[in-house]
Design an enzyme around this catalytic site. Structure first.
Site, PDB file in Angstrom:
ATOM      1  N   SER A 129       0.812  -1.216   0.000  1.00 38.58           N
ATOM      2  CA  SER A 129       0.000   0.000   0.000  1.00 38.58           C
ATOM      3  C   SER A 129       0.845   1.266   0.000  1.00 38.58           C
ATOM      4  CB  SER A 129      -0.929   0.011   1.216  1.00 38.58           C
ATOM      5  OG  SER A 129      -1.910  -0.994   1.112  1.00 38.58           O
ATOM      6  N   ASP A 358      -5.440   0.199  -4.539  1.00 38.47           N
ATOM      7  CA  ASP A 358      -3.987   0.338  -4.554  1.00 38.47           C
ATOM      8  C   ASP A 358      -3.319  -0.919  -5.105  1.00 38.47           C
ATOM      9  OD1 ASP A 358      -4.899  -1.047  -2.362  1.00 38.47           O
ATOM     10  OD2 ASP A 358      -3.575  -0.083  -0.913  1.00 38.47           O
TER      11      ASP A 358
END
Length: 487
Positions: A129, A358
């Site tokens: 992330s 993401d």
């Protein structure tokens, strides 16, 4: 004659070695990291070139196309929201409403434009992330684990800074800790995502964090009880924002929202990550509650210049890491409700909404289950070559293999529930997967978000639509057209 033959024989012997060495040299050069990719300028220039290509393509197809400027931008990120996650959540949404489920629709299915984003990082095929959110919010790809900086370690600006410089109100909303990787990419600069105490300090003390008008999420410990530097970041925020409103519960968030005198809004609703929706108390706001509060507050704070807000459904990812599909899908439906809230509260003519993930996860949906089969369960007709039934949803890698004492796979049916572990094939901690993720867009300049794109292109497209940042923008294009228009 003999010497000539000897030379020919030597050449025949050496030629394959020369070819092999060239091949090996090429392979070695290809394996080495491209130095330019470690710089911010490489990715910024690449994105601007890709933007120009998209604009040229649209102009050829549609003439001038969409001339609307985005006054507001809402970026919604479903952390770990793979396409399989979306499909399974759609079915679950329909089944919870009493239907077979497959025909149901998620909020993003109302969006007119869809694309795919390539999520790799500068040093990793599969993103975490930190590097992925950095790409999404700064326009620069970086190393796995790094936040707000290039692979060389140079700090890079985020779209939050671009928006603040343009006079827009700004905010971040998340169901994770506010210092977790995805929200941190909006304001922080650290080499390692684990530096959360420093990330918290940057949020309160440094630009652009200290200029945020709305901050909503979890992670209270990083601002107070877990700190070892003597700072009380909550008190610092109160001192810097005497008219600000601080919320710890849903009721307090609502009181802040209706207070006409409220300045900036800070809400921290848990010591660490906010609780999964399935386990949350009624005092904890849902993501849709925080989304509504953020949009309404930001619109009131800056009615003239508009706003930018980043909203994350962060615990989709956590459910997947635990390989509990029931948790992940429920968090996905919470994210879906937040998207519906954003659609309801905004005008499509002036607000660009971009929804993406993401990175992906290893959840799979396989077999030939009958229409309407519980997406969290199984169709008994689905069996392997040994005749053992298998569930519709499985993970490639995870904690639970559904094995008997002899190590043979067994029927998982007795163990399946909304909150149980989902079967997996490889016994290990749940991990991300590296395939492309979906991008959905609605509003001014949303046609730019179709096709396959590098992940770091996303903030450049948003900046173009809202006339932000240092790159090409709609305003610059319109100014050129006005300057060179025939009189």
């Amino acid at each position: 004659m003999c010497s000539t033959n000897y030379l020919l024989m030597l050449l025949v012997f050496l030629l394959p070695l020369l070819v092999d060495s060239r091949v090996l040299g090429n392979i070695k050069r290809q394996a080495e990291p491209i130095e330019d990719e470690r710089t911010a300028s490489y990715w910024l220039n690449q994105a601007q070139q890709q933007l120009a290509t998209r604009l040229e393509r649209i102009q050829l197809a549609n003439g001038n196309g969409d001339t609307r400027m985005a006054k507001n931008i809402i970026m919604l990120m479903g952390d770990g929201m793979s396409i399989t996650t979306m499909t399974a959540a759609r079915i679950l949404k329909g089944q919870q409403a009493g239907h077979s489920g497959e025909e149901s629709q998620l909020a993003v299915e109302q969006f007119p434009y869809t694309g795919l984003s390539k999520t790799y990082c500068t040093d990793s095929q599969t993103a975490d992330s930190a590097c992925a959110a950095t790409a999404c919010l700064t326009g620069v790809k970086t190393n796995c684990g790094s936040i707000g900086q290039s692979a060389q370690g140079a700090s890079v600006e985020s779209i939050v800074q671009w928006a603040q410089r343009a006079g827009k109100a700004t905010g971040i909303v998340t169901t994770t800790r506010l210092t977790d990787a995805s929200p941190a990419a909006a304001y922080a600069h650290v080499k390692k995502r684990t530096q959360e105490l420093d990330i918290g300090r940057q949020l309160i003390e440094d630009a652009p964090g200290r200029h945020l008008d709305v901050i909503l999420g979890g992670g209270l410990g990083k601002f107070a009880s877990e700190r070892t530097d003597g700072r009380d970041l909550l008190q610092q925020w109160h001192d810097a924002n005497p008219q600000g409103c601080f919320a710890r519960t849903l009721a307090e968030l609502r009181n802040c929202s209706i207070d006409p005198e409220a300045g900036r809004l800070l809400g921290i609703f848990s010591d660490s990550h906010m609780a999964y929706n399935l386990a949350a108390s009624q005092e904890q706001p849902r993501l849709c509650d925080m989304t509504a509060a953020a949009i309404e507050h930001l619109a009131a704070q800056q009615a003239t210049n508009g706003f930018f807000v980043f909203i994350e459904g962060g615990r989709i990812d956590h459910g997947h890491h635990e390989t509990r599909a029931g948790y992940a899908l429920d968090e996905m439906l919470e994210f879906d409700a937040a998207i519906e809230t954003a659609l309801r509260l905004t005008n499509v003519q002036e607000t660009l909404i971009v929804v993406t993930a993401d990175h992906s996860h290893t959840l799979s949906m396989a077999g030939y289950a009958s229409r309407g089969t519980s997406i969290l369960g199984m169709d008994q007709s689905q069996r392997d070559l040994d005749g053992v039934p298998y569930s519709t949803l499985n993970y490639a890698i995870g904690k639970w293999q559904s094995l008997n004492k002899a190590g043979k796979r067994e029927n998982p049916a007795p163990h399946l529930s909304r909150t149980s572990f989902t079967p997996s094939y490889i016994h290990a901690k749940g991990v991300h997967s590296g395939e492309d993720v979906a991008v959905f867009a609605r509003g001014p300049q949303s046609q730019l978000f179709s096709g396959v794109m590098e992940q770091n292109l996303l903030p450049h497209l948003m900046a173009y639509a809202a006339c932000l940042g240092h790159g090409d923008t709609l305003c610059k294009h319109q100014q050129k057209e006005h300057t060179f228009a025939p009189r």
